[in-house]
Write an enzyme that holds these catalytic residues in place. Structure first.
Site: not given
Length: 262
Positions: A132, A185
């Site tokens: 991710s 992230h």
């Protein structure tokens, strides 16, 4: 009634078979490492990014953690998200550039920044793993291109800058999905934004070296679905098929100076 596209196994198979070389390698690595963790759980322990364990003997974690996943669903959702983004990136920059970046700086830089933040700023030890971080890196790089032609999108009466889309997705994902690293992230997205500005293109090996490697190893002829670094000359998957018609017999442009091909 609105019509929705139906799932087609034939289209899926065709798409998978057309994936370029580096994308295939990374997808196979993610799948292979997840399979390996079933009989050998220590593989996950070996590759996960754990800030408290990081020292000069643990630098391999910075390269491996994007390929490691917690479970099957974590792996499959990340694969579905990252594969089309990887394919698009490789199609634009070439296989060698993609291999150099995704086995190096695109893992070590956001992973290193995350480790420093966790150890010295947040004083925490949150373990991260998963592709991710590449998803948000690539999304940020892509959205900056869209921002140039479409600076805003409308949500009701509000106009939202297009470049903020990955940040909104990061916040929403962190709120809805458990055990998601907001900081991790953001580190990936941050590198994607910087990449889009062109200020870190020095991370890519010089084009002369890449061309020399391609020619010396005959990568265009040996590797299936290889994307050349010089796509202007070779096209997406290398030299296109040609006939034996001499160039002198080929039709020429009626207007001087107009180029009809490479």
């Amino acid at each position: 009634m609105p019509s929705f596209p139906q799932f087609s196994p034939t289209r899926l198979r065709s798409y998978v078979l057309r994936l370029p070389f580096c994308t295939r390698v990374l997808v196979v690595a993610i799948l292979g490492l997840w399979i390996a963790t079933i009989p050998f759980p220590w593989v996950r322990e070996f590759g996960k990014l754990e800030p408290a364990k990081m020292d000069l003997t643990q630098m391999h974690r910075l390269n491996l953690f994007p390929l490691m996943h917690l479970n099957f669903f974590h792996m499959i959702f990340n694969l579905l998200a990252v594969t089309p983004l990887l394919e698009r990136f490789e199609s634009e920059y070439g296989t060698l550039v993609s291999l150099a970046l995704f086995t190096g700086p695109f893992g070590t830089i956001p992973g290193g920044i995350y480790t420093l933040l966790e150890k010295f700023v947040l004083r925490s030890n949150t373990i991260v793993m998963g592709a991710s971080i590449w998803v948000f890196l690539l999304l940020s790089a892509e959205v900056m291109k869209t921002h140039k032609t479409n600076p805003n999108f409308s949500v009701g009466p509000y106009k939202i800058p297009t470049w903020t889309t990955p940040l909104i997705l990061i916040v929403v994902t962190s709120a809805l999905v458990p055990n998601v690293s907001l900081i991790g992230h953001l580190c990936g997205a941050g590198l994607g934004y910087v990449w889009a500005t062109g200020h870190i293109k020095f991370l890519v090996p010089p084009e002369k070296i890449l061309r020399w490697i391609e020619t010396k190893l005959n990568l265009l002829g040996r590797l299936p679905h290889y994307v050349s670094v010089d796509q202007k000359t070779y096209g997406r998957y290398g030299v296109l098929p040609s006939t034996s018609v001499p160039l002198s017999n080929m039709p020429r442009s009626p207007e001087p100076g107009q180029r009809l091909g490479p």
